[in-house]
Design an enzyme around this catalytic site. Structure first.
Site, PDB file in Angstrom:
ATOM      1  N   GLY A 297      33.038 -33.280 -59.987  1.00  0.00           N
ATOM      2  CA  GLY A 297      32.482 -31.966 -59.677  1.00  0.00           C
ATOM      3  C   GLY A 297      33.488 -30.904 -59.266  1.00  0.00           C
ATOM      4  O   GLY A 297      33.204 -29.709 -59.332  1.00  0.00           O
TER       5      GLY A 297
ATOM      6  N   ASP B 271      27.334 -33.004 -48.844  1.00  0.00           N
ATOM      7  CA  ASP B 271      25.901 -33.214 -48.632  1.00  0.00           C
ATOM      8  C   ASP B 271      25.713 -34.172 -47.450  1.00  0.00           C
ATOM      9  O   ASP B 271      25.710 -33.749 -46.300  1.00  0.00           O
ATOM     10  CB  ASP B 271      25.301 -33.743 -49.935  1.00  0.00           C
ATOM     11  CG  ASP B 271      23.790 -33.814 -49.923  1.00  0.00           C
ATOM     12  OD1 ASP B 271      23.179 -33.522 -48.882  1.00  0.00           O
ATOM     13  OD2 ASP B 271      23.198 -34.176 -50.956  1.00  0.00           O
TER      14      ASP B 271
ATOM     15  N   VAL C  12      21.005 -28.563 -56.584  1.00  0.00           N
ATOM     16  CA  VAL C  12      21.599 -27.523 -57.423  1.00  0.00           C
ATOM     17  C   VAL C  12      22.484 -28.130 -58.508  1.00  0.00           C
ATOM     18  O   VAL C  12      22.995 -29.244 -58.366  1.00  0.00           O
ATOM     19  CB  VAL C  12      22.428 -26.519 -56.578  1.00  0.00           C
ATOM     20  CG1 VAL C  12      21.519 -25.638 -55.747  1.00  0.00           C
ATOM     21  CG2 VAL C  12      23.449 -27.230 -55.691  1.00  0.00           C
TER      22      VAL C  12
HETATM   23  C1  PRP Z   1      29.068 -35.372 -55.362  1.00  0.00           C
HETATM   24  C2  PRP Z   1      30.043 -34.315 -54.860  1.00  0.00           C
HETATM   25  C3  PRP Z   1      30.702 -34.977 -53.697  1.00  0.00           C
HETATM   26  C4  PRP Z   1      29.612 -35.881 -53.164  1.00  0.00           C
HETATM   27  C5  PRP Z   1      29.006 -35.234 -51.970  1.00  0.00           C
HETATM   28  O1  PRP Z   1      29.756 -36.232 -56.186  1.00  0.00           O
HETATM   29  O2  PRP Z   1      30.974 -33.936 -55.839  1.00  0.00           O
HETATM   30  O3  PRP Z   1      31.830 -35.731 -54.070  1.00  0.00           O
HETATM   31  O4  PRP Z   1      28.623 -36.031 -54.191  1.00  0.00           O
HETATM   32  O5  PRP Z   1      27.955 -35.998 -51.492  1.00  0.00           O
HETATM   33  P1  PRP Z   1      27.946 -36.677 -50.056  1.00  0.00           P
HETATM   34  O6  PRP Z   1      28.395 -35.638 -49.053  1.00  0.00           O
HETATM   35  O7  PRP Z   1      26.494 -37.044 -49.907  1.00  0.00           O
HETATM   36  O8  PRP Z   1      28.839 -37.876 -50.074  1.00  0.00           O
HETATM   37  P2  PRP Z   1      29.041 -37.329 -57.101  1.00  0.00           P
HETATM   38  O9  PRP Z   1      29.108 -38.659 -56.401  1.00  0.00           O
HETATM   39  O10 PRP Z   1      27.692 -36.850 -57.515  1.00  0.00           O
HETATM   40  O11 PRP Z   1      30.046 -37.407 -58.329  1.00  0.00           O
HETATM   41  P3  PRP Z   1      30.410 -36.302 -59.408  1.00  0.00           P
HETATM   42  O12 PRP Z   1      31.218 -35.219 -58.714  1.00  0.00           O
HETATM   43  O13 PRP Z   1      31.209 -37.053 -60.411  1.00  0.00           O
HETATM   44  O14 PRP Z   1      29.111 -35.749 -59.954  1.00  0.00           O
END
Ligand code: PRP
Length: 181
Positions: free
Chosen positions: A44, A103, A153
């Site tokens: 991301g 998050d 989002v």
């Molecule tokens: C999302 C985002 C953060 C994490 C935040 O990554 O990029 O790294 O979740 O969430 P948290 O605070 O609940 O730990 P994701 O694991 O969805 O991977 P991606 O970026 O490859 O979509």
């Protein structure tokens, strides 16, 4: 075409441009004279890191980590797994982690502990979005683009089932996208 799936814009292209410029100025002031490693958390972070680094007027290195959190079987405990590790030693280095969103805080909690354990001198975080209502682990990022409510989002790096990362702004998906999935 992707616009048709979006119910509402949460952070517009113009707002993102303003945020990256403001954070760039703050970071340029705070990291003056240092030589940090920018660590992007995949996947991301890509659009945000790319735009932000153009506003950073100091020497830096860039690296990436891919981290995923998962729920452990019978215990229900949450853990994080390093899918791809950073390939730059962090010992005695300033590290600035770049995230698209914070998050629950679990990902950063684990990554920060790991980098500190490896001897990083200083570990801070810059995130485009902060969703404090989602926290499961107490944590406040040092540099925040914008705080958002507890909504799901997509766009500008954030995905729904791997899609919408290339949307140039952050928005809410139309409910029918989930319902028809
Ligand atoms: C999302 C985002 C953060 C994490 C935040 O990554 O990029 O790294 O979740 O969430 P948290 O605070 O609940 O730990 P994701 O694991 O969805 O991977 P991606 O970026 O490859 O979509």
């Amino acid at each position: 075409m992707l616009d048709n799936d979006i119910e509402k814009t949460i952070v517009s292209r113009e707002e993102i441009a303003g945020i990256t410029e403001r954070l760039g100025e703050e970071l340029t002031r705070d990291y003056k004279g240092e030589y940090p490693i920018l660590v992007g958390i995949l996947k991301g972070c890509i659009p945000f890191m790319s735009d932000l680094m153009k506003h950073l007027d100091f020497h830096l290195e860039i690296g990436y980590m891919d981290v995923s959190s998962y729920f452990g079987g019978l215990t229900g405990a949450v853990d994080v797994k390093i899918e791809m590790d950073l390939n730059i030693p962090v010992k005695n280095r300033y590290v600035l982690i770049v995230e698209d969103i914070v998050d629950s805080g679990r990902t950063l909690h684990a990554v920060i502990r790991l980098l500190e354990h490896r001897g990083a001198k200083d570990v801070k975080v810059v995130t485009l979005l902060d969703k404090p209502e989602g926290r499961k682990v107490e944590y406040v990022p040092e540099y925040i683009g914008v705080t958002i409510p507890k909504v799901f989002v997509v766009g500008y790096g954030l995905d729904y089932e791997g899609r919408y990362r290339n949307l140039p702004y952050v928005g809410l998906l139309k409910p029918e996208i989930y319902e028809n999935a």
